[in-house]
Motif scaffolding. Structure first.
Motif, PDB file in Angstrom:
ATOM      1  N   GLU A 325     -30.536  43.699  19.968  1.00  7.57           N
ATOM      2  CA  GLU A 325     -30.651  43.424  18.534  1.00  7.57           C
ATOM      3  C   GLU A 325     -29.359  42.817  17.990  1.00  7.57           C
ATOM      4  O   GLU A 325     -29.383  41.932  17.131  1.00  7.57           O
ATOM      5  N   ARG A 326     -28.228  43.305  18.506  1.00  7.53           N
ATOM      6  CA  ARG A 326     -26.949  42.717  18.098  1.00  7.53           C
ATOM      7  C   ARG A 326     -26.850  41.260  18.513  1.00  7.53           C
ATOM      8  O   ARG A 326     -26.342  40.426  17.774  1.00  7.53           O
ATOM      9  N   ASP A 327     -27.345  40.946  19.682  1.00  8.68           N
ATOM     10  CA  ASP A 327     -27.300  39.563  20.166  1.00  8.68           C
ATOM     11  C   ASP A 327     -28.115  38.640  19.268  1.00  8.68           C
ATOM     12  O   ASP A 327     -27.719  37.497  18.999  1.00  8.68           O
ATOM     13  N   VAL A 328     -29.242  39.140  18.778  1.00  3.21           N
ATOM     14  CA  VAL A 328     -30.076  38.352  17.868  1.00  3.21           C
ATOM     15  C   VAL A 328     -29.377  38.203  16.517  1.00  3.21           C
ATOM     16  O   VAL A 328     -29.329  37.109  15.939  1.00  3.21           O
ATOM     17  N   ALA A 329     -28.810  39.305  16.019  1.00  3.38           N
ATOM     18  CA  ALA A 329     -28.107  39.276  14.733  1.00  3.38           C
ATOM     19  C   ALA A 329     -26.886  38.366  14.803  1.00  3.38           C
ATOM     20  O   ALA A 329     -26.578  37.631  13.858  1.00  3.38           O
ATOM     21  N   ARG A 330     -26.194  38.406  15.932  1.00  2.00           N
ATOM     22  CA  ARG A 330     -24.996  37.572  16.124  1.00  2.00           C
ATOM     23  C   ARG A 330     -25.376  36.094  16.102  1.00  2.00           C
ATOM     24  O   ARG A 330     -24.699  35.267  15.472  1.00  2.00           O
TER      25      ARG A 330
END
Length: 341
Positions: A325-330
């Protein structure tokens, strides 16, 4: 108030920032590793009272944080922003930090030593960082008694910090030295002159996006002025070597050099999912490309501000996110930044 890493100076050269750190201990207490809880709390209160007071306007610009009681994510964000060290992050006894509004100053309490005064300025400005650290050191010493010996200087928990207790460093962006493996040869050469090369968060950390810290190893037997002069000489060598290697790489394959930079821009503008490591590598290429005149286009934020913003805990500050999810948000965050006109 704007933070130091939001200044345009962080992107104007190979040197991102200049830092000075002073290690100090209070005479009447054992080192943090041997302190009881009550002693640790007493040290915190004394240092807090010495800094936050009405004696100088400077004291009113600090915020106090009780680090040992903070949520883990918030503490890690402080590490990512260079406000506290990884050592303070792991401390279980009462510990704290005083942070200036613009984060140019943080005073860690009960880290490895009772006091770690840290000053950071954008760009190559080690003299200003030293001047402010020295002023804060004098301010604190007005109300507390330091552990000091006339023969060896300031007494510290680790013998390598004895003497001046001064660790000065430059944060540098040297992607070409890293890519060619020459950073290792340079590090070995500098070590002969009492200079060490470490990762982005200091001792025990790795580099990220070609970013390293170059600092003095010797604190005993040299004056503060000698330490700073030696470090300045070293940083001139680091800058010179990085520029020479960049030039050689570019001359060997001009099209390939520019292609890597524009591909990095394309990734940041279009990726739907990106890790912190890949994002840092892309930002590193863009920072180099802007400095070398390959890219006339720039993001609206300084590149090093983005380096901090993409770190894991900064990415999940608005809620708990899994790595994916962090990778998508980033990726979403970076698309928004790099599509701005």
């Amino acid at each position: 108030m704007a933070k130091w890493y939001e200044s345009p100076k962080v992107d104007q050269g190979i040197v991102i920032s200049s830092r000075v750190r002073l290690a100090r201990n209070l005479k009447k207490y054992p080192f943090p590793i041997r302190m009881k809880k009550e002693e640790a709390e007493a040290v915190i209160q004394q240092v807090k009272d010495a800094v936050i007071n009405d004696r100088t306007p400077l004291g009113q610009s600090f915020h106090f944080y009780q680090v040992d009681t903070m949520p883990a994510g918030e503490k890690r964000m402080m590490v990512e922003s260079h406000v506290i060290s990884p050592v303070l992050l792991q401390q279980q006894k009462p510990c704290a930090v005083l942070v200036k509004d613009d984060e140019t100053v943080s005073i860690m309490i009960n880290e490895e030593d009772h006091i770690r005064i840290q000053t950071i300025f954008p760009g190559e400005d080690i003299d200003q960082a030293w001047d402010l650290a020295d002023k804060l050191d004098n301010l604190i010493e007005e109300t507390v008694e330091y552990a000091y010996n006339e023969h060896v200087g300031y007494i510290t928990a680790c013998p390598t910090n004895m003497g001046t207790g001064l660790r000065a460093s430059f944060m540098v962006h040297v992607p070409s030295l890293e890519a060619t493996g020459q950073i290792n040869n340079l590090s070995q050469a500098l070590s002969k002159f009492g200079i060490t090369v470490r990762g982005i968060y200091g001792e025990g950390s790795a580099s990220l996006g070609g970013i390293y810290q170059v600092s003095n190893q010797i604190t005993l037997g040299q004056s503060e002025e000698e330490i700073l002069k030696n470090l300045k000489n070293a940083i001139h060598l680091v800058k010179d070597q990085e520029q020479k290697v960049r030039k050689a790489i570019r001359e060997r394959d001009e099209v390939g050099y520019e292609d890597r930079i524009y591909r990095a821009l394309g990734v940041l503008q279009n990726a739907r999912k990106i890790s912190a490591q890949e994002a840092a590598d892309c930002l590193s290429l863009l920072r180099e490309g802007a400095q070398e005149g390959v890219l006339a286009w720039k993001a609206s934020k300084p590149m090093y501000e983005l380096f901090i913003a993409i770190q894991p805990c900064h990415m999940q500050k608005d809620g708990q996110k899994m790595a994916a999810e962090r990778d998508v948000a980033r990726a979403s965050y970076l698309r928004a930044v790099f599509h701005e006109k």
